[in-house]
Scaffold this active site. Structure first.
Site, PDB file in Angstrom:
ATOM      1  N   GLY A   1       0.789  -1.258  -0.015  1.00 23.92           N
ATOM      2  CA  GLY A   1       0.153   0.086   0.045  1.00 23.92           C
ATOM      3  C   GLY A   1       0.769   1.080  -0.097  1.00 23.92           C
ATOM      4  O   GLY A   1       2.041   1.291   0.464  1.00 23.92           O
ATOM      5  N   SER A   2       0.319   2.434  -0.544  1.00 23.80           N
ATOM      6  CA  SER A   2       0.828   3.712  -0.407  1.00 23.80           C
ATOM      7  C   SER A   2       0.826   4.128   0.954  1.00 23.80           C
ATOM      8  O   SER A   2       0.121   3.605   1.824  1.00 23.80           O
ATOM      9  CB  SER A   2       0.163   4.796  -1.334  1.00 23.80           C
ATOM     10  OG  SER A   2       0.186   4.247  -2.649  1.00 23.80           O
ATOM     11  N   GLY A   3       1.696   5.115   1.298  1.00 22.63           N
ATOM     12  CA  GLY A   3       1.677   5.685   2.630  1.00 22.63           C
ATOM     13  C   GLY A   3       2.699   5.269   3.248  1.00 22.63           C
ATOM     14  O   GLY A   3       3.017   5.882   4.659  1.00 22.63           O
ATOM     15  N   HIS A   4       3.333   4.570   2.908  1.00 26.62           N
ATOM     16  CA  HIS A   4       4.653   3.925   3.578  1.00 26.62           C
ATOM     17  C   HIS A   4       5.933   4.466   3.107  1.00 26.62           C
ATOM     18  O   HIS A   4       7.035   4.024   3.458  1.00 26.62           O
ATOM     19  CB  HIS A   4       4.823   2.513   3.827  1.00 26.62           C
ATOM     20  CG  HIS A   4       3.683   1.753   4.236  1.00 26.62           C
ATOM     21  ND1 HIS A   4       3.179   1.871   5.332  1.00 26.62           N
ATOM     22  CD2 HIS A   4       2.602   0.778   3.654  1.00 26.62           C
ATOM     23  CE1 HIS A   4       2.400   1.307   5.814  1.00 26.62           C
ATOM     24  NE2 HIS A   4       1.766   0.515   4.738  1.00 26.62           N
TER      25      HIS A   4
ATOM     26  N   ASP B   1      -2.720  -8.694   0.561  1.00 24.80           N
ATOM     27  CA  ASP B   1      -1.406  -8.780  -0.137  1.00 24.80           C
ATOM     28  C   ASP B   1      -1.395 -10.317  -0.679  1.00 24.80           C
ATOM     29  O   ASP B   1      -0.903 -10.611  -1.816  1.00 24.80           O
ATOM     30  CB  ASP B   1      -0.166  -8.460   0.775  1.00 24.80           C
ATOM     31  CG  ASP B   1       0.137  -7.074   0.636  1.00 24.80           C
ATOM     32  OD1 ASP B   1       0.037  -6.145  -0.179  1.00 24.80           O
ATOM     33  OD2 ASP B   1      -0.029  -6.277   1.866  1.00 24.80           O
TER      34      ASP B   1
ATOM     35  N   HIS C   1      -0.279   0.245  10.304  1.00 25.25           N
ATOM     36  CA  HIS C   1      -1.592   0.749   9.796  1.00 25.25           C
ATOM     37  C   HIS C   1      -2.476   1.219  11.054  1.00 25.25           C
ATOM     38  O   HIS C   1      -3.789   1.357  10.703  1.00 25.25           O
ATOM     39  CB  HIS C   1      -2.184  -0.366   8.817  1.00 25.25           C
ATOM     40  CG  HIS C   1      -1.554  -0.801   8.017  1.00 25.25           C
ATOM     41  ND1 HIS C   1      -1.306  -2.288   7.595  1.00 25.25           N
ATOM     42  CD2 HIS C   1      -0.903  -0.275   6.922  1.00 25.25           C
ATOM     43  CE1 HIS C   1      -0.479  -2.554   6.812  1.00 25.25           C
ATOM     44  NE2 HIS C   1      -0.299  -1.413   6.021  1.00 25.25           N
TER      45      HIS C   1
END
Length: 334
Positions: A55-58, A111, A221
């Site tokens: 995911g994005s945001g990492h 995932d 998360h």
């Protein structure tokens, strides 16, 4: 929470567009899918392809680690969500050099499902052999006897490092997977959360925590940790994180480790180095050698406050992978 963005529906697309434009010598976007990015460098025929994603945001995970010595391509998901099978398959096709592709990702249900579907499509539709190594380094997320349930957090960085080096060394697919799994088996992480992040689409905090509280074992998360309590000193937090790791994996006097102190997004480097200072003291007192150290924001959670400590126990083979040069937009090691 204030954020610099345009339309929150398009933050991932606009981030990718900016990233590709900022690093055109390193990375390119595949025309078949705008969530599929591959190295701009030419890779040799017969090399095992290394594909990472999540995911994005990492950021700088995961797209920041596409480059020489690490990953050949990345599939990008929505914020804190797995990429769909389509970009994973497009990256697989683009980076396959006839020796197969290894998928590296964290131990999360989305995932596992989406990368698994992409692997099946690669086999059935493209005749590309795909193997997988899943990161499960977070000691707080499941007991030791249920390690297969543990989440992948910052220790994924070391797994990318090991697998990327093995592929560069010319190992075949089975050997690259073996090294990646060996890296995971020898890696443990533990984190502390201090403040939440907010998703751009909602602006709401990812979890609740009191002004003077911390949460040990919080997930990347915002998944619940193992306990909340009053905020303690950096030394006491470091003691807790390192001691929990050392209770989970046998690292003895004279052993070598790679150490990562990883910021989650808003914790200043000043505080990260204060924690590393104590980590070094603990390991030194126990006669454990720090072979290499990394301090900084390697796998974040938007603007979450807190950090994690990762130890990777090294033998000669894993030390060789840690030493291997890397040239990525977000990480360079000579």
């Amino acid at each position: 929470m204030k954020k610099l963005m345009n339309d929150p529906r398009y933050v991932v697309e606009e981030m990718i567009e900016g990233y590709v434009k900022a690093h055109p010598d390193y990375i390119r976007q595949l025309p078949e899918n705008d969530r599929a990015l591959v190295t701009a460098k030419e890779t040799r025929e017969g090399k095992v392809g290394v594909l990472i994603g999540g995911g994005s945001g990492h950021e700088p995970g995961f797209l920041g680690y596409v480059g020489q010595g690490m990953a050949d391509g990345v599939a990008v998901g929505n914020i804190f969500a797995s990429p769909s099978p389509d970009p994973i398959l497009e990256v697989t096709k683009a980076i396959d050099k006839g020796a197969g592709v290894v998928y590296l990702y964290g131990n999360y249900a989305g995932d596992i499902m989406n990368f698994g579907m992409a692997a099946e499509m690669a086999d059935l539709e493209e005749d590309i052999r795909v193997e997988t190594a899943i990161a499960s380094d977070d000691v707080a997320s499941a007991p030791k006897d249920e390690k297969e349930k543990r989440r992948g957090i910052a220790g994924e960085f070391f797994i990318y490092k090991a697998a990327g080096a093995a592929a560069d060394f010319g190992y075949d697919l089975d050997e690259v997977v073996r090294v990646a799994k060996k890296a995971n088996d020898n890696t443990r992480s533990m984190g502390v959360g201090l403040s939440p992040c907010a998703l751009p689409q909602t602006g709401e905090p990812s979890f609740e925590i009191g002004e003077g509280e911390m949460e040990i074992g919080l997930g990347h998360h915002g998944e619940p940790g193992i306990e909340k309590g009053p905020l303690e000193t950096a030394d006491r937090v470091a003691d807790r994180l390192v001691n929990d790791i050392l209770e989970d994996i046998t690292i003895s006097r004279g052993d070598r480790v790679a150490v990562l102190v990883n910021g989650l997004g808003s914790t200043p480097l000043m505080e990260q180095y204060i924690v590393f200072r104590r980590v070094e003291q603990i390991l030194s007192e126990k006669g454990i050698e720090i072979y290499r150290s990394y301090v900084g924001n390697y796998i974040t959670s938007l603007e979450m406050g807190g950090l994690s400590v990762t130890l990777m126990k090294l033998d000669d083979e894993l030390a060789k992978t840690i030493d291997h040069p890397v040239d990525c937009p977000m990480f360079v090691q000579k």
